[in-house]
Design a protein around this motif. Structure first.
Motif, PDB file in Angstrom:
ATOM      1  N   ARG A  36       0.812  -1.225   0.000  1.00  0.00           N
ATOM      2  CA  ARG A  36       0.000   0.000   0.000  1.00  0.00           C
ATOM      3  C   ARG A  36       0.836   1.261   0.000  1.00  0.00           C
ATOM      4  NH1 ARG A  36      -4.564  -0.900   4.531  1.00  0.00           N
ATOM      5  NH2 ARG A  36      -2.909   0.110   5.677  1.00  0.00           N
ATOM      6  N   GLN A  37       2.001   1.199   0.654  1.00  0.00           N
ATOM      7  CA  GLN A  37       2.864   2.379   0.789  1.00  0.00           C
ATOM      8  C   GLN A  37       4.300   1.997   0.437  1.00  0.00           C
ATOM      9  OE1 GLN A  37       2.464   3.703   4.821  1.00  0.00           O
ATOM     10  NE2 GLN A  37       0.278   4.010   4.663  1.00  0.00           N
ATOM     11  N   PRO A  38       4.636   1.868  -0.843  1.00  0.00           N
ATOM     12  CA  PRO A  38       5.998   1.458  -1.231  1.00  0.00           C
ATOM     13  C   PRO A  38       7.053   2.439  -0.711  1.00  0.00           C
ATOM     14  CG  PRO A  38       4.517   1.485  -3.127  1.00  0.00           C
ATOM     15  CD  PRO A  38       3.772   2.109  -1.990  1.00  0.00           C
ATOM     16  N   ARG A  39       8.196   1.899  -0.383  1.00  0.00           N
ATOM     17  CA  ARG A  39       9.326   2.693   0.129  1.00  0.00           C
ATOM     18  C   ARG A  39      10.611   2.204  -0.513  1.00  0.00           C
ATOM     19  NH1 ARG A  39       7.141   6.539   3.609  1.00  0.00           N
ATOM     20  NH2 ARG A  39       5.606   5.564   4.911  1.00  0.00           N
ATOM     21  N   ALA A  40      11.581   3.088  -0.599  1.00  0.00           N
ATOM     22  CA  ALA A  40      12.933   2.699  -1.006  1.00  0.00           C
ATOM     23  C   ALA A  40      13.566   1.937   0.168  1.00  0.00           C
ATOM     24  CB  ALA A  40      13.756   3.938  -1.341  1.00  0.00           C
ATOM     25  N   PRO A  41      14.529   1.066  -0.108  1.00  0.00           N
ATOM     26  CA  PRO A  41      15.144   0.276   0.970  1.00  0.00           C
ATOM     27  C   PRO A  41      15.750   1.109   2.095  1.00  0.00           C
ATOM     28  CG  PRO A  41      15.778  -0.601  -1.158  1.00  0.00           C
ATOM     29  CD  PRO A  41      15.037   0.683  -1.421  1.00  0.00           C
ATOM     30  N   ASP A  42      16.185   2.320   1.785  1.00  0.00           N
ATOM     31  CA  ASP A  42      16.811   3.148   2.819  1.00  0.00           C
ATOM     32  C   ASP A  42      15.825   4.087   3.518  1.00  0.00           C
ATOM     33  OD1 ASP A  42      16.433   4.686   0.540  1.00  0.00           O
ATOM     34  OD2 ASP A  42      18.227   5.892   0.879  1.00  0.00           O
ATOM     35  N   GLN A  43      14.547   4.041   3.146  1.00  0.00           N
ATOM     36  CA  GLN A  43      13.549   4.904   3.776  1.00  0.00           C
ATOM     37  C   GLN A  43      12.942   4.237   5.003  1.00  0.00           C
ATOM     38  OE1 GLN A  43      10.944   5.667   0.348  1.00  0.00           O
ATOM     39  NE2 GLN A  43      11.186   7.823   0.874  1.00  0.00           N
ATOM     40  N   ARG A  44      12.648   5.053   6.007  1.00  0.00           N
ATOM     41  CA  ARG A  44      11.954   4.550   7.189  1.00  0.00           C
ATOM     42  C   ARG A  44      10.543   4.162   6.821  1.00  0.00           C
ATOM     43  NH1 ARG A  44      14.406   9.168  10.865  1.00  0.00           N
ATOM     44  NH2 ARG A  44      16.143   8.000  11.707  1.00  0.00           N
ATOM     45  N   LEU A  45      10.051   3.146   7.485  1.00  0.00           N
ATOM     46  CA  LEU A  45       8.717   2.644   7.184  1.00  0.00           C
ATOM     47  C   LEU A  45       7.657   3.340   8.019  1.00  0.00           C
ATOM     48  CD1 LEU A  45       7.010   0.632   5.645  1.00  0.00           C
ATOM     49  CD2 LEU A  45       7.573  -1.071   7.367  1.00  0.00           C
ATOM     50  N   PHE A  46       7.927   3.579   9.282  1.00  0.00           N
ATOM     51  CA  PHE A  46       6.935   4.157  10.186  1.00  0.00           C
ATOM     52  C   PHE A  46       7.324   5.579  10.554  1.00  0.00           C
ATOM     53  CE2 PHE A  46       6.673  -0.438  10.937  1.00  0.00           C
ATOM     54  CZ  PHE A  46       5.343  -0.629  10.601  1.00  0.00           C
ATOM     55  N   VAL A  47       6.721   6.532   9.830  1.00  0.00           N
ATOM     56  CA  VAL A  47       7.001   7.946  10.088  1.00  0.00           C
ATOM     57  C   VAL A  47       5.682   8.691  10.259  1.00  0.00           C
ATOM     58  CG1 VAL A  47       9.201   7.993   8.857  1.00  0.00           C
ATOM     59  CG2 VAL A  47       7.108   8.447   7.609  1.00  0.00           C
ATOM     60  N   ASN A  48       5.754   9.824  10.934  1.00  0.00           N
ATOM     61  CA  ASN A  48       4.560  10.654  11.087  1.00  0.00           C
ATOM     62  C   ASN A  48       4.403  11.548   9.861  1.00  0.00           C
ATOM     63  OD1 ASN A  48       6.358  12.801  11.432  1.00  0.00           O
ATOM     64  ND2 ASN A  48       6.122  12.856  13.647  1.00  0.00           N
ATOM     65  N   ARG A  49       3.441  12.421   9.900  1.00  0.00           N
ATOM     66  CA  ARG A  49       3.180  13.268   8.726  1.00  0.00           C
ATOM     67  C   ARG A  49       4.306  14.252   8.433  1.00  0.00           C
ATOM     68  NH1 ARG A  49      -1.812  16.929  10.938  1.00  0.00           N
ATOM     69  NH2 ARG A  49      -1.168  16.828  13.097  1.00  0.00           N
ATOM     70  N   TYR A  50       5.220  14.427   9.373  1.00  0.00           N
ATOM     71  CA  TYR A  50       6.355  15.322   9.168  1.00  0.00           C
ATOM     72  C   TYR A  50       7.613  14.569   8.753  1.00  0.00           C
ATOM     73  CZ  TYR A  50       3.136  18.214  11.778  1.00  0.00           C
ATOM     74  OH  TYR A  50       2.011  18.883  12.196  1.00  0.00           O
ATOM     75  N   GLY A  51       7.493  13.247   8.587  1.00  0.00           N
ATOM     76  CA  GLY A  51       8.635  12.434   8.204  1.00  0.00           C
ATOM     77  C   GLY A  51       9.515  12.006   9.354  1.00  0.00           C
TER      78      GLY A  51
END
Length: 66
Positions: A36-51
């Motif tokens: 549902r929410q694809p991410r790059a391997p180096d991106q955090r998975l669980f972030v708030n609306r501010y990242g």
């Protein structure tokens, strides 16, 4: 040859890193989330609306909503 268990790298207080094994049920939920929410391997998975990274309670809330 069996597959090795899935694991995740967590960064905690003081940037301390831990490698934690995952239950198969958790792997299934995480795969659904990544569909549902694809991410790059180096991106955090669980972030708030501010990242910014979520705390444990925010992660539990997100997983419970699935």
């Amino acid at each position: 040859m069996s597959d090795s268990p899935s694991c995740v790298r967590l960064t905690g207080k003081g940037r301390k890193e831990r490698i934690c094994p995952l239950w198969p049920e958790t792997v299934m939920l995480l795969k659904k989330l990544l569909d549902r929410q694809p991410r790059a391997p180096d991106q955090r998975l669980f972030v708030n609306r501010y990242g910014e990274p979520l705390r444990a309670s925010g992660v539990r809330f997100n997983l419970a909503a699935m």
